[in-house]
Design an enzyme around this catalytic site. Structure first.
Site, PDB file in Angstrom:
ATOM      1  N   GLU A   1       4.605 -12.094  -5.092  1.00 34.82           N
ATOM      2  CA  GLU A   1       3.435 -12.702  -4.435  1.00 34.82           C
ATOM      3  C   GLU A   1       2.231 -12.834  -5.350  1.00 34.82           C
ATOM      4  O   GLU A   1       1.989 -11.996  -6.219  1.00 34.82           O
ATOM      5  CB  GLU A   1       3.016 -11.850  -3.228  1.00 34.82           C
ATOM      6  CG  GLU A   1       4.050 -11.798  -2.132  1.00 34.82           C
ATOM      7  CD  GLU A   1       3.606 -10.994  -0.922  1.00 34.82           C
ATOM      8  OE1 GLU A   1       2.499 -10.411  -0.958  1.00 34.82           O
ATOM      9  OE2 GLU A   1       4.379 -10.952   0.056  1.00 34.82           O
TER      10      GLU A   1
ATOM     11  N   GLN B   1       9.974   3.961 -14.325  1.00 33.25           N
ATOM     12  CA  GLN B   1       8.822   3.066 -14.471  1.00 33.25           C
ATOM     13  C   GLN B   1       7.523   3.823 -14.734  1.00 33.25           C
ATOM     14  O   GLN B   1       6.466   3.215 -14.855  1.00 33.25           O
ATOM     15  CB  GLN B   1       8.687   2.183 -13.220  1.00 33.25           C
ATOM     16  CG  GLN B   1       9.897   1.284 -13.024  1.00 33.25           C
ATOM     17  CD  GLN B   1       9.864   0.486 -11.723  1.00 33.25           C
ATOM     18  OE1 GLN B   1       8.953   0.608 -10.917  1.00 33.25           O
ATOM     19  NE2 GLN B   1      10.885  -0.334 -11.526  1.00 33.25           N
TER      20      GLN B   1
ATOM     21  N   HIS C   1       7.571   1.987  -9.039  1.00 28.29           N
ATOM     22  CA  HIS C   1       6.446   1.290  -8.396  1.00 28.29           C
ATOM     23  C   HIS C   1       5.138   2.066  -8.443  1.00 28.29           C
ATOM     24  O   HIS C   1       4.592   2.458  -7.419  1.00 28.29           O
ATOM     25  CB  HIS C   1       6.797   0.961  -6.930  1.00 28.29           C
ATOM     26  CG  HIS C   1       8.028   0.114  -6.792  1.00 28.29           C
ATOM     27  ND1 HIS C   1       8.559  -0.229  -5.581  1.00 28.29           N
ATOM     28  CD2 HIS C   1       8.813  -0.474  -7.728  1.00 28.29           C
ATOM     29  CE1 HIS C   1       9.629  -0.986  -5.770  1.00 28.29           C
ATOM     30  NE2 HIS C   1       9.799  -1.144  -7.073  1.00 28.29           N
TER      31      HIS C   1
END
Ligand code: HEC
Length: 459
Positions: free
Chosen positions: A335, A175, A242
């Site tokens: 979220e 990532q 992340h």
């Protein structure tokens, strides 16, 4: 770990006595899963027997009522007696049930999202890109800067792709890579362009951490480069996950950026680590004197909020100044948050998601001292990229959030007023994984997909 927090950090509100109650509830969860979930449902949500999460106890809601109902059962109603459990076990079950009743004040998952793609023309704007990650229109033009994850910064002008050289090396693994791009709010006067990237460690090029730089483009070269945020050498991490790394600005000279937990979830609660946080600096990289952790021993003083998993959407709403954030949950529990100074968003102590293998990650969706999301997506849509629609082509949408989704291959249009969530709809569906989304200078909506940028306008 918790013990250290109790001594060293007044900001970690998960106090020492609360930690004890947590352990009881955790033991209660495992008993509950074995003995009760078959009837009362996973997570106390109800099944053939009623939910125990709603504070609505027909047979009495005091501690002693609940303990009695567990020991003796309610024969007539089909609730078996658990008279073989010892007192400690019953207390643990009670602790788990009491925590679960917090579910009712928590964010409900969003379902039945309407498809609102009719009347919208979605066309290719730029094709032939490789993993575009961040897109931003050059202020005052319909030219664009686009990052490609592998490390290229492209200037898009009349369909032509002009490569900007001088970009620092990036750790293009999994990532990581060249990530977000943003323009200074006073770009027309100062020419600053901001980039986030996964910076390879000098000691070990297989370790990396999110870095924020700025520079000025001159003759297709990124010049006058300054490093605005760089983690301590010992905080570079070898996982490839992340990085977070979205950039946004407020009107008071601040730059906010996100760093994901880097796959080290417990570090999201540790303010001496940069990962799993929202940071706030000034545009020149200096630290605002009123940041919440100023003077906190060992802390990164750039931290503005913590307990975030992988925030890949971050935007200041221009009408309200509210800082909206989206972050990926694990399996479920993506979220939508409002970020405010010094707050703990709870990862990994609370979450609506589960481990990827389906096992329970934490029994808790809510705890004192931890913020609830404004809304949450379960199952995960893989929310990524966030902007506020500010254009003229869809006047009825002005002020709403635009949120991309990788897994669901969508753009969600989210109605917000002030800090309230007012529902959402799908305005792009199944054209590819959406990495970034933004309002264009012409009022159209632009989205970065895996190999192109699309443009959405009224039909
Ligand atoms: C075989 C299914 C079954 C199992 C297993 C079971 N229950 Fe029940 N439980 C019920 C039923 C049925 C009721 C009564 C529902 C009604 O009449 O509203 C009930 C009621 C209760 C109540 C009272 C709820 C109220 O509204 O006042 C509590 C508390 C409770 N159960 C806890 C537990 C706990 C804790 C466990 C595990 C140790 C457990 N139950 C296991 C079926 C079950």
């Amino acid at each position: 770990m918790k013990y250290i927090f109790c001594l060293s950090s007044a900001l970690i509100i998960m106090g020492c006595s609360a930690a004890k109650a947590d352990q009881a509830a955790e033991r209660g969860l495992s008993l509950y899963s074995d003995l009760c979930s078959g009837c009362h449902g996973e997570g106390l949500r109800g099944g053939s027997a009623p939910s125990l999460a709603d504070d609505n106890f027909e047979y009495g809601g005091s501690d002693s009522d609940i303990l009695t109902n567990i020991s003796r059962g309610i024969e007539a109603a089909g609730m078996p007696a658990f008279d073989t459990l010892n007192n400690g076990q019953k207390q643990d079950l009670l602790a788990y049930i009491r925590n679960g009743s917090e579910l009712t004040r928590a964010a409900k998952p969003i379902d039945n999202v309407p498809l609102a793609t009719s009347g919208i023309k979605a066309e290719d704007f730029v094709t032939g890109l490789k993993n575009p990650w961040g897109i931003a229109p050059i202020p005052g033009t319909n030219e664009w800067l686009v990052t490609e994850k592998a490390g290229r910064l492209l200037h898009i002008k009349d369909g032509e792709k002009i490569e900007i050289s001088g970009i620092p090396p990036v750790y293009d693994e999994r990532q990581g890579g060249l990530l977000d791009v943003a323009f200074d709010p006073d770009y027309s006067e100062n020419g600053w362009v901001y980039l986030s990237l996964s910076d390879p460690s000098e000691d070990d090029p297989t370790a990396a951490m999110t870095m924020i730089i700025r520079g000025k483009i001159s003759n297709n070269v990124l010049t006058a480069q300054e490093v605005l945020f760089e983690a301590r050498a010992e905080d570079y991490i070898k996982t490839g996950f992340h990085y977070g790394s979205r950039i946004t600005f407020d009107n008071d000279g601040h730059l906010f950026f996100s760093i994901g937990d880097r796959g080290k979830k417990d570090m999201a609660q540790d303010v001496t680590k940069p990962n799993g946080k929202i940071h706030r600096i000034k545009r020149d990289g200096s630290i605002p004197a009123d940041n919440p952790l100023i003077g906190e021993a060992g802390a990164y003083e750039t931290i503005y909020a913590y307990g975030n998993r992988n925030p890949q959407g971050l935007i200041i709403h221009p009408d309200t100044g509210v800082l909206w954030e989206t972050e990926h949950g694990p399996k479920g529990g993506d979220e939508l948050n409002i970020i405010t100074t010094g707050k703990n968003y709870g990862w990994p102590a609370i979450s609506y998601g589960r481990n990827y293998n389906g096992t329970v990650l934490t029994p808790f969706t809510a705890k004192d001292g931890m913020e609830q999301p404004i809304s949450q997506w379960t199952p995960s849509i893989a929310v990524c990229g966030l902007d506020v629609y500010t254009g003229d082509l869809f006047p009825q949408w002005r002020g709403r959030l635009l949120a991309g989704a990788l897994k669901y291959e969508q753009i969600r249009l989210i109605d917000v007023s002030g800090n309230q969530y007012g529902g959402e709809s799908i305005i792009l569906d199944k054209k590819g994984r959406v990495r970034d989304v933004t309002t264009g200078p012409d009022g159209a909506i632009y989205a970065a997909l895996e190999n192109k940028i699309m443009r959405l306008s009224p039909q």
